[in-house]
Design a protein around this motif. Structure first.
Motif, PDB file in Angstrom:
ATOM      1  N   VAL A 146       0.850  -1.189   0.000  1.00  0.00           N
ATOM      2  CA  VAL A 146       0.000   0.000   0.000  1.00  0.00           C
ATOM      3  C   VAL A 146       0.890   1.245   0.000  1.00  0.00           C
ATOM      4  O   VAL A 146       1.989   1.251   0.582  1.00  0.00           O
ATOM      5  CB  VAL A 146      -0.934   0.019   1.220  1.00  0.00           C
ATOM      6  N   PRO A 147       0.434   2.306  -0.673  1.00  0.00           N
ATOM      7  CA  PRO A 147       1.235   3.532  -0.701  1.00  0.00           C
ATOM      8  C   PRO A 147       1.123   4.313   0.602  1.00  0.00           C
ATOM      9  O   PRO A 147       0.071   4.310   1.259  1.00  0.00           O
ATOM     10  CB  PRO A 147       0.625   4.309  -1.872  1.00  0.00           C
ATOM     11  N   LEU A 148       2.231   4.968   0.964  1.00  0.00           N
ATOM     12  CA  LEU A 148       2.232   5.896   2.088  1.00  0.00           C
ATOM     13  C   LEU A 148       1.955   7.278   1.519  1.00  0.00           C
ATOM     14  O   LEU A 148       2.768   7.837   0.783  1.00  0.00           O
ATOM     15  CB  LEU A 148       3.588   5.862   2.804  1.00  0.00           C
ATOM     16  N   ARG A 149       0.791   7.808   1.843  1.00  0.00           N
ATOM     17  CA  ARG A 149       0.327   9.030   1.205  1.00  0.00           C
ATOM     18  C   ARG A 149       0.030  10.131   2.219  1.00  0.00           C
ATOM     19  O   ARG A 149      -0.266   9.858   3.378  1.00  0.00           O
ATOM     20  CB  ARG A 149      -0.932   8.757   0.375  1.00  0.00           C
ATOM     21  N   VAL A 150       0.112  11.359   1.703  1.00  0.00           N
ATOM     22  CA  VAL A 150      -0.285  12.547   2.464  1.00  0.00           C
ATOM     23  C   VAL A 150      -1.317  13.276   1.614  1.00  0.00           C
ATOM     24  O   VAL A 150      -1.048  13.618   0.459  1.00  0.00           O
ATOM     25  CB  VAL A 150       0.917  13.467   2.751  1.00  0.00           C
ATOM     26  N   SER A 151      -2.482  13.499   2.174  1.00  0.00           N
ATOM     27  CA  SER A 151      -3.577  14.129   1.429  1.00  0.00           C
ATOM     28  C   SER A 151      -3.809  15.549   1.930  1.00  0.00           C
ATOM     29  O   SER A 151      -3.614  15.852   3.112  1.00  0.00           O
ATOM     30  CB  SER A 151      -4.862  13.314   1.553  1.00  0.00           C
ATOM     31  N   ALA A 152      -4.219  16.408   1.005  1.00  0.00           N
ATOM     32  CA  ALA A 152      -4.517  17.800   1.348  1.00  0.00           C
ATOM     33  C   ALA A 152      -5.396  18.388   0.252  1.00  0.00           C
ATOM     34  O   ALA A 152      -5.535  17.811  -0.833  1.00  0.00           O
ATOM     35  CB  ALA A 152      -3.230  18.612   1.502  1.00  0.00           C
ATOM     36  N   VAL A 153      -5.969  19.528   0.541  1.00  0.00           N
ATOM     37  CA  VAL A 153      -6.736  20.273  -0.456  1.00  0.00           C
ATOM     38  C   VAL A 153      -5.781  21.242  -1.149  1.00  0.00           C
ATOM     39  O   VAL A 153      -5.080  22.020  -0.488  1.00  0.00           O
ATOM     40  CB  VAL A 153      -7.904  21.036   0.183  1.00  0.00           C
ATOM     41  N   GLY A 154      -5.720  21.164  -2.473  1.00  0.00           N
ATOM     42  CA  GLY A 154      -4.812  22.001  -3.231  1.00  0.00           C
ATOM     43  C   GLY A 154      -5.546  23.038  -4.057  1.00  0.00           C
ATOM     44  O   GLY A 154      -6.742  22.924  -4.322  1.00  0.00           O
ATOM     45  N   ASN A 155      -4.803  24.063  -4.450  1.00  0.00           N
ATOM     46  CA  ASN A 155      -5.341  25.131  -5.292  1.00  0.00           C
ATOM     47  C   ASN A 155      -4.515  25.199  -6.570  1.00  0.00           C
ATOM     48  O   ASN A 155      -3.289  25.270  -6.519  1.00  0.00           O
ATOM     49  CB  ASN A 155      -5.291  26.467  -4.553  1.00  0.00           C
ATOM     50  N   VAL A 156      -5.203  25.173  -7.701  1.00  0.00           N
ATOM     51  CA  VAL A 156      -4.526  25.186  -8.999  1.00  0.00           C
ATOM     52  C   VAL A 156      -4.072  26.616  -9.306  1.00  0.00           C
ATOM     53  O   VAL A 156      -4.835  27.574  -9.136  1.00  0.00           O
ATOM     54  CB  VAL A 156      -5.450  24.666 -10.107  1.00  0.00           C
ATOM     55  N   GLN A 157      -2.823  26.732  -9.762  1.00  0.00           N
ATOM     56  CA  GLN A 157      -2.259  28.037 -10.113  1.00  0.00           C
ATOM     57  C   GLN A 157      -1.647  27.970 -11.499  1.00  0.00           C
ATOM     58  O   GLN A 157      -1.069  26.954 -11.886  1.00  0.00           O
ATOM     59  CB  GLN A 157      -1.179  28.455  -9.104  1.00  0.00           C
ATOM     60  N   ALA A 158      -1.773  29.066 -12.248  1.00  0.00           N
ATOM     61  CA  ALA A 158      -1.157  29.139 -13.572  1.00  0.00           C
ATOM     62  C   ALA A 158       0.358  29.021 -13.440  1.00  0.00           C
ATOM     63  O   ALA A 158       0.955  29.531 -12.487  1.00  0.00           O
ATOM     64  CB  ALA A 158      -1.528  30.443 -14.269  1.00  0.00           C
ATOM     65  N   TYR A 159       0.981  28.342 -14.414  1.00  0.00           N
ATOM     66  CA  TYR A 159       2.436  28.178 -14.398  1.00  0.00           C
ATOM     67  C   TYR A 159       3.114  29.540 -14.525  1.00  0.00           C
ATOM     68  O   TYR A 159       4.100  29.828 -13.849  1.00  0.00           O
ATOM     69  CB  TYR A 159       2.838  27.264 -15.547  1.00  0.00           C
ATOM     70  N   THR A 160       2.578  30.377 -15.402  1.00  0.00           N
ATOM     71  CA  THR A 160       3.062  31.748 -15.584  1.00  0.00           C
ATOM     72  C   THR A 160       1.871  32.620 -15.919  1.00  0.00           C
ATOM     73  O   THR A 160       0.990  32.213 -16.670  1.00  0.00           O
ATOM     74  CB  THR A 160       4.094  31.841 -16.720  1.00  0.00           C
ATOM     75  N   THR A 161       1.849  33.815 -15.372  1.00  0.00           N
ATOM     76  CA  THR A 161       0.810  34.785 -15.688  1.00  0.00           C
ATOM     77  C   THR A 161       1.465  36.077 -16.151  1.00  0.00           C
ATOM     78  O   THR A 161       2.360  36.596 -15.469  1.00  0.00           O
ATOM     79  CB  THR A 161      -0.090  35.060 -14.469  1.00  0.00           C
TER      80      THR A 161
END
Length: 396
Positions: free
Chosen positions: A48-63
């Motif tokens: 089984v994988p050892l995982r860390v879960s969280a809520v993420g926010n998507v951001q543009a690579y460059t703006t």
């Protein structure tokens, strides 16, 4: 006769009492309870994988906020807002006529300065020739003076003429350098005018998707205004930013040193995207006790969009463990437990030590062995030692 009747009566009472005793005993022994129908599952050992879960926010690579570097009227808009553009694509055209005139004016001034350089060069060539003739004359008159064929005053006059020509040549050369410098300044003015003319064509600096068009054709804009004309966001690749508790920092650093860590971002009710961890902030936020991380995703299918919130899972490593369905674990006064089905189809209540919870399963760190059967449905009717009837099992 009375003795015989007493004996018969005693025998009858004894037999009646014995019969009553047997019936009472039969009434006190209850029948065996029926088997309880249950569903079971095997405790499985798997990686089984050892995982860390969280809520993420998507951001543009460059703006990039696109602004005009020159003032003027917008003559043409060459793109549709909300569409993808490639680096170098023409976005806007500013009225170029004032800048074209400035280029012609600068080019004319450059031509004048170049003519001055040519004239200065000709003056140098002329005076150098005269200087050389004066030097020849000086040598001739010096020989004549040595032979006392001419007066010294005449020789001094020739020598003075030679010195004057040398000074004239030096002045001519300085004038030539000055003309060259003026020509270089004029060339710089031409280059700047051409650059300003080039700024009238505003091109996309990056690949990305355009946002709202904030200025329309016909508007007069200033150079480097505060408000952009349009904003371009690069979405391929793209970032997902998320934070994890500082207690996870040591493990993340250890596993990251061993290789690239994979990150999965799942959009609710949609598919997931795979990426890699590419950034770890250099400071733990003292207000929240978390460390900021960023993962980079190729985002070839545009699944992720700037501003989205996604379920982010960071996989650190994989390890062997015993897992059971999460609903098999029951809370108890002595701690979590499961009902284990024995070989004789009876159950025992066994205390366990649960570990991390996966999607639908839970890791059991202590109390179970691989292959043991645990009850997953019907626990409310069970007591230790109860006989069970496993749903779906073949009848013997």
């Amino acid at each position: 006769m009375k003795g015989w009747l007493a004996a018969v009566t005693l025998v009858t009472l004894t037999i009646g009492a014995a019969g009553c005793s047997d019936r009472a005993t039969a009434q006190k022994v209850p029948p065996a309870p029926p088997a309880v129908p249950v569903s079971v599952a095997e405790a499985a050992q798997r990686t089984v994988p050892l995982r860390v879960s969280a809520v993420g926010n998507v951001q543009a690579y460059t703006t990039v906020s696109v602004k005009s570097q020159v003032a003027g009227e917008i003559q043409q808009v060459h793109f549709t807002e909300g569409r993808d553009v490639r680096r170098g694509d023409l976005l806007f055209t500013i009225d170029p006529r004032p800048f074209e005139a400035a280029v012609r004016q600068a080019e004319a001034a450059l031509g004048q300065r170049q003519a001055e350089v040519t004239q200065a060069r000709a003056n140098v060539a002329r005076d150098v020739a005269q200087q050389e003739w004066a030097q020849v004359q000086e040598r001739r008159y010096n020989e004549l003076l040595t032979k006392e064929l001419i007066a010294r005053e005449q020789y001094e006059q020739i020598r003075t003429n030679m010195s004057a020509m040398e000074a004239t040549v030096r002045a001519d050369r300085a004038a030539e350098e000055n003309a060259r410098a003026a020509a270089a300044a004029a060339q710089a003015t031409v280059d700047n005018a051409r650059l300003q003319l080039a700024y009238t064509q505003i091109r996309a600096p990056i690949d990305g998707r355009t946002g709202n068009l904030l200025v329309q054709r016909g508007n007069v804009i200033k150079a480097n205004e505060d408000n952009p004309m349009v904003v371009i966001a690069q979405v391929r690749p793209i970032y997902v930013s998320f934070s994890v508790p500082e207690q996870q920092l040591a493990a993340i650093k250890r596993y990251q040193a061993a290789g690239t860590l994979k990150v999965e971002a799942r959009v609710p009710n949609q598919a997931s995207a795979a990426g890699t961890l590419t950034f770890m902030n250099n400071t733990v936020d003292p207000n929240t006790g978390t460390i900021q991380l960023k993962a980079t995703f190729a985002n070839a299918e545009n699944l992720l969009w700037p501003g989205q919130f996604v379920e982010t899972t960071l996989t650190l490593t994989s390890e062997p463990a015993i897992v059971v369905p999460s609903h098999a674990i029951q809370p108890g006064q002595q701690g979590p437990f499961v009902f284990v089905v024995r070989a004789d189809s009876t159950v025992e209540s066994r205390k366990i030590e649960p570990g991390r919870r996966l999607e639908r399963e839970t890791i059991v760190t202590r109390g179970l062995n691989a292959g043991e059967r645990v009850v997953t449905d019907g626990q409310l009717r069970l007591v230790p030692g109860a006989r069970v009837d496993i749903k779906g099992a073949p009848k013997s």
